[in-house]
Write an enzyme that holds these catalytic residues in place. Structure first.
Site, PDB file in Angstrom:
ATOM      1  N   THR A  60      -3.534   0.192  -3.090  1.00  0.00           N
ATOM      2  CA  THR A  60      -4.474   0.732  -2.107  1.00  0.00           C
ATOM      3  C   THR A  60      -5.883   0.815  -2.686  1.00  0.00           C
ATOM      4  O   THR A  60      -6.076   0.855  -3.899  1.00  0.00           O
ATOM      5  CB  THR A  60      -4.030   2.123  -1.611  1.00  0.00           C
ATOM      6  OG1 THR A  60      -4.018   3.027  -2.705  1.00  0.00           O
ATOM      7  CG2 THR A  60      -2.655   2.060  -0.981  1.00  0.00           C
ATOM      8  N   ASP A  61      -6.843   0.876  -1.786  1.00  0.00           N
ATOM      9  CA  ASP A  61      -8.246   0.979  -2.201  1.00  0.00           C
ATOM     10  C   ASP A  61      -8.755   2.398  -1.952  1.00  0.00           C
ATOM     11  O   ASP A  61      -7.991   3.299  -1.602  1.00  0.00           O
ATOM     12  CB  ASP A  61      -9.096  -0.069  -1.477  1.00  0.00           C
ATOM     13  CG  ASP A  61      -9.083   0.074   0.044  1.00  0.00           C
ATOM     14  OD1 ASP A  61      -8.712   1.152   0.552  1.00  0.00           O
ATOM     15  OD2 ASP A  61      -9.445  -0.902   0.714  1.00  0.00           O
ATOM     16  N   GLN A  62     -10.043   2.603  -2.101  1.00  0.00           N
ATOM     17  CA  GLN A  62     -10.641   3.920  -1.953  1.00  0.00           C
ATOM     18  C   GLN A  62     -10.477   4.489  -0.537  1.00  0.00           C
ATOM     19  O   GLN A  62     -10.483   5.689  -0.333  1.00  0.00           O
ATOM     20  CB  GLN A  62     -12.135   3.862  -2.326  1.00  0.00           C
ATOM     21  CG  GLN A  62     -12.774   5.228  -2.457  1.00  0.00           C
ATOM     22  CD  GLN A  62     -14.189   5.129  -2.978  1.00  0.00           C
ATOM     23  OE1 GLN A  62     -14.761   4.050  -3.061  1.00  0.00           O
ATOM     24  NE2 GLN A  62     -14.760   6.257  -3.340  1.00  0.00           N
ATOM     25  N   VAL A 119      -6.037   2.411   2.098  1.00  0.00           N
ATOM     26  CA  VAL A 119      -5.264   1.325   2.708  1.00  0.00           C
ATOM     27  C   VAL A 119      -5.064   0.212   1.677  1.00  0.00           C
ATOM     28  O   VAL A 119      -5.790   0.129   0.682  1.00  0.00           O
ATOM     29  CB  VAL A 119      -5.942   0.758   3.978  1.00  0.00           C
ATOM     30  CG1 VAL A 119      -6.082   1.833   5.036  1.00  0.00           C
ATOM     31  CG2 VAL A 119      -7.286   0.142   3.664  1.00  0.00           C
TER      32      VAL A 119
END
Length: 143
Positions: free
Chosen positions: A15-17, A20
Site C-alpha cells: 500500500t501507499d501513503q 491503497v
C-alpha cells in the site's frame, strides 16, 4: 478458454501513503497470475529459463477501476489472449471479494534465446508449450 485463478491477500507493504495498493504492485500481481497460469498448463517458467529461454515483456497495459486496501483479498484471473508462436499476450482481470472488477490489463511477451536475446519460435524449442499454448489461446475474446 483456459483461465487460471490466483488469490492474494493485500499486504501492508503493497500500500501507499493513501492506504491503497500502489499502482505498480498490480504489475507484480500480473506476474503472479501468469506464473500460476503456466503452472496450471503443466509447465515451469523457471525450467524454461534453465533450458536457455526467456520471455521478456515487450508491452504492458493496465486499467485501474477500483482500488484495493490492506487486508482485502484479490482474485487474479489470467488467460492467454493471443499466441502466434513467438509472441504471447496474456489477459488479466483482478476482482475484489465482492466479485467486482478492479483492475484489467494485458502483457505481451516474446520468447528469446537467453544468451543472444534473439526471438525464437516456441514450436522449435518448446514443442509441448507450443501445443498447450495453441489449445489455451483465447481467440474468442476481443483485444
Amino acid at each position: 478458454m483456459v483461465q487460471s485463478k490466483t488469490e492474494i491477500e493485500v499486504r501492508y507493504a503493497e500500500t501507499d501513503q493513501m492506504g491503497v495498493v500502489h499502482h505498480a504492485t498490480y504489475l507484480v500481481w500480473f506476474e503472479v497470475g501468469r506464473t500460476q497460469f503456466i503452472k496450471d498448463l503443466g509447465f515451469s517458467y523457471a525450467q524454461m529459463e534453465a533450458d536457455g529461454f526467456l520471455a521478456p515483456v515487450t508491452d504492458i497495459s493496465i486499467s485501474y477501476k477500483r482500488p484495493f486496501k490492506y487486508g482485502e483479498k484479490a482474485d487474479i484471473r489470467t488467460w492467454l489472449k493471443h499466441y502466434n508462436g513467438i509472441r504471447s499476450i496474456y489477459g488479466y482481470e483482478i476482482y475484489n471479494e465482492s466479485d467486482k472488477l478492479c483492475i484489467s490489463g494485458t502483457s505481451t511477451h516474446v520468447l528469446v534465446n537467453k544468451e543472444t536475446f534473439k526471438p525464437i519460435r516456441m514450436e522449435k524449442v518448446l514443442p509441448d508449450w507450443h501445443e498447450a499454448y495453441q489449445k489455451a489461446s483465447d481467440t474468442s475474446r476481443k483485444e
